[in-house]
Scaffold this motif. Structure first.
Motif, short mmCIF file in Angstrom:
data_model
loop_
_atom_site.label_atom_id
_atom_site.label_comp_id
_atom_site.label_asym_id
_atom_site.label_seq_id
_atom_site.Cartn_x
_atom_site.Cartn_y
_atom_site.Cartn_z
N ARG A 205 0.85 -1.03 -0.16
CA ARG A 205 0.08 -0.08 0.07
C ARG A 205 0.89 1.36 -0.08
NH1 ARG A 205 -4.33 -1.89 4.49
NH2 ARG A 205 -5.64 -3.36 3.23
N ILE A 206 1.83 1.13 0.79
CA ILE A 206 3.05 2.42 0.69
C ILE A 206 3.32 2.71 -0.89
CG2 ILE A 206 5.07 3.37 1.29
CD1 ILE A 206 4.83 1.77 4.12
N LYS A 207 3.75 1.71 -1.58
CA LYS A 207 4.25 1.73 -2.83
C LYS A 207 2.93 2.45 -3.89
CE LYS A 207 7.99 -1.66 -2.58
NZ LYS A 207 8.28 -3.01 -3.02
N LYS A 208 1.69 2.27 -3.33
CA LYS A 208 0.45 2.71 -4.12
C LYS A 208 0.25 3.85 -3.66
CE LYS A 208 -1.13 0.18 -6.76
NZ LYS A 208 -0.80 0.03 -8.14
N ILE A 209 0.73 4.55 -2.74
CA ILE A 209 0.15 5.75 -2.06
C ILE A 209 0.11 6.72 -3.44
CG2 ILE A 209 0.63 7.91 -0.80
CD1 ILE A 209 1.45 6.02 1.24
N GLY A 210 1.12 7.09 -4.29
CA GLY A 210 1.19 8.11 -5.43
C GLY A 210 0.03 7.67 -6.63
N ASP A 211 -0.37 6.47 -6.48
CA ASP A 211 -1.66 6.50 -7.56
C ASP A 211 -2.54 7.53 -7.59
OD1 ASP A 211 -0.32 4.15 -8.46
OD2 ASP A 211 -1.65 2.76 -7.70
N ALA A 212 -2.89 7.92 -6.36
CA ALA A 212 -3.82 9.18 -6.40
C ALA A 212 -3.81 10.28 -7.26
CB ALA A 212 -4.03 9.71 -4.68
N THR A 213 -2.32 10.61 -7.40
CA THR A 213 -2.11 11.75 -8.22
C THR A 213 -2.40 11.14 -9.86
OG1 THR A 213 0.22 10.96 -8.73
CG2 THR A 213 -0.34 12.48 -6.77
N LYS A 214 -2.77 10.09 -10.15
CA LYS A 214 -3.04 9.78 -11.61
C LYS A 214 -4.37 9.78 -11.97
CE LYS A 214 1.04 6.41 -11.00
NZ LYS A 214 1.17 4.94 -11.19
N VAL A 215 -5.22 10.02 -10.67
CA VAL A 215 -6.66 9.85 -11.26
C VAL A 215 -7.19 11.50 -11.42
CG1 VAL A 215 -9.01 9.72 -9.98
CG2 VAL A 215 -7.07 8.07 -9.27
N ALA A 216 -7.85 11.39 -12.53
CA ALA A 216 -8.79 12.53 -13.08
C ALA A 216 -10.09 12.63 -12.18
CB ALA A 216 -8.93 12.51 -14.61
N ILE A 217 -10.41 13.91 -11.54
CA ILE A 217 -11.62 14.29 -10.87
C ILE A 217 -12.11 15.43 -11.40
CG2 ILE A 217 -12.71 14.52 -8.80
CD1 ILE A 217 -11.84 11.67 -8.81
N ASP A 218 -13.01 15.49 -12.44
CA ASP A 218 -13.81 16.75 -12.87
C ASP A 218 -14.76 17.36 -12.03
OD1 ASP A 218 -15.94 15.27 -13.45
OD2 ASP A 218 -15.60 15.23 -15.69
N ARG A 219 -15.36 18.51 -12.20
CA ARG A 219 -16.39 19.06 -11.16
C ARG A 219 -17.49 18.16 -11.13
NH1 ARG A 219 -17.96 23.90 -9.22
NH2 ARG A 219 -16.05 25.00 -10.20
N GLN A 220 -18.13 17.40 -12.01
CA GLN A 220 -19.27 16.51 -11.99
C GLN A 220 -18.99 15.23 -11.24
OE1 GLN A 220 -22.38 16.08 -15.29
NE2 GLN A 220 -20.82 17.62 -16.32
N THR A 221 -17.74 14.72 -11.51
CA THR A 221 -17.35 13.52 -10.73
C THR A 221 -17.09 13.96 -9.22
OG1 THR A 221 -16.22 12.64 -12.57
CG2 THR A 221 -15.58 11.76 -10.45
N TRP A 222 -16.40 14.99 -9.03
CA TRP A 222 -16.43 15.36 -7.37
C TRP A 222 -17.81 15.55 -6.72
CZ3 TRP A 222 -17.33 18.69 -3.60
CH2 TRP A 222 -16.47 18.82 -2.43
N PHE A 223 -18.60 16.10 -7.41
CA PHE A 223 -19.78 16.25 -6.70
C PHE A 223 -20.76 14.95 -6.81
CE2 PHE A 223 -19.41 20.88 -6.88
CZ PHE A 223 -20.25 21.12 -5.70
N GLU A 224 -20.41 14.07 -7.63
CA GLU A 224 -21.00 12.85 -7.47
C GLU A 224 -20.57 11.89 -6.37
OE1 GLU A 224 -21.63 8.72 -10.39
OE2 GLU A 224 -20.12 10.32 -11.06
N LEU A 225 -19.49 12.04 -6.06
CA LEU A 225 -18.59 11.58 -4.80
C LEU A 225 -19.16 12.10 -3.68
CD1 LEU A 225 -15.12 10.74 -6.05
CD2 LEU A 225 -16.81 9.03 -5.17
N TYR A 226 -19.24 13.35 -3.54
CA TYR A 226 -19.64 14.13 -2.56
C TYR A 226 -21.50 13.85 -2.23
CZ TYR A 226 -20.74 18.28 0.36
OH TYR A 226 -21.31 19.15 1.31
#
Length: 297
Positions: free
Chosen positions: A267-288
């Motif tokens: 999991r430590i080696k996978k922490i940086g994967d978060a920087t590879k995800v694209a989150i646009d406004r609609q996706t952000w609000f979908e999660l929210y």
């Protein structure tokens, strides 16, 4: 890995490795701790978040043993630590009960212990761990200023402060408080609407987010609807749901720095994967929307 400039003198990696549970690992040897740090550095994660109280006042010494064994690591990382919580454990086992201490005497003593335990001459960022209802800002503020002036601490900030606590302490200081480390995650969304983030954004202060995965609770069955959205987005982008949850914080314009702590090497080696995800406004609000369990008004 992107970096966030907190001040002209201090910048941190956008993702921060948290040392809260370092003492819970079955292996706390310097070699094993060094391997964790090296795994972070390989991803561009250079900032390490600690606190005097972590591990019952043992985490700083465990981390420091790794720095003693490999002195070259110190120049590659930024160290954050915290002080101000006194609990009946470890070196404070004789106290009658848990309390906060933001007196100059306690802060200075805590910093000296942190420097010794972590085998370093300076801390990059010192945070007051909790707002202290007994705080005298005219004592606490100058004590922090003096530490910055001494070079023992490069910069200072706070953790878990509300805007009025932040303003009170800042009013008695010459140094700038550079961050507030608060709880923010898909399971802890209050900061987006209660003024905590707005206060920091207004002042161009980058917040740090502790427990960005809800302290391990995010993927429990009771969050099935949210998990479904996270997993769908993860599949679409060829990553995992954990990375999506962290990326949701990274996408916010407040420049949030998530603090991620795990002892699992994979999991430590996978922490940086978060920087590879694209989150646009609609996706952000979908999660929210999935997180709060209802549409926005």
């Amino acid at each position: 890995m992107d970096r966030i400039q907190l001040s002209p003198e201090l910048e941190l990696s956008r993702l921060v490795y948290g040392l809260w549970r370092i003492g819970d690992d079955a292996d706390t040897s310097p070699k094993h701790v060094q391997a964790k740090v090296e795994a972070c550095l390989a991803q561009g994660i250079t900032t390490m978040d600690n606190a005097d109280i972590y591990g019952g006042y043992t985490a700083e010494a465990i981390f420091g043993a790794a720095l003693k064994a490999s002195p070259s690591l110190r120049g590659k990382i930024e160290i954050i630590t915290k002080c101000g919580i006194v609990a009946p454990s470890g070196r404070h086992s004789a106290v009658r009960g848990k309390h906060y201490d933001t007196s100059a005497e306690h802060i200075n003593a805590s910093v000296e212990t942190s420097l010794r335990d972590m085998a370093t001459d300076y801390v990059d960022l010192l945070l007051i761990h909790r707002p202290d209802p007994f705080m005298d800002p005219d004592e606490t503020g100058p004590a922090l200023d003096a530490l910055v002036a001494s070079g023992k601490v490069r910069a200072v900030g706070v953790s878990n402060f509300r805007p009025y606590d932040f303003s009170l302490l800042q009013s008695s200081m010459e140094s700038q408080l550079l961050t507030n480390q608060i709880e923010i995650s898909l399971l802890a969304t209050d900061a987006f609407t209660n003024g905590d983030l707005a206060y920091l954004q207004e002042r161009a202060i980058a917040p740090m987010a502790w427990s960005p995965l809800g302290g391990g609770s995010l993927f429990k069955p009771e969050n099935a609807a949210l998990i479904e959205v996270l997993e769908r987005i993860a599949v679409e982008q060829g990553l995992d749901a954990t990375a999506v949850a962290v990326a949701w914080l990274l996408a916010h314009p407040a420049n949030i720095l998530p603090v991620l702590g795990t002892n699992n090497p994979y999991r430590i080696k996978k922490i940086g994967d978060a920087t590879k995800v694209a989150i646009d406004r609609q996706t952000w609000f979908e999660l929210y929307t999935a997180a709060i369990g209802k549409p926005v008004p």
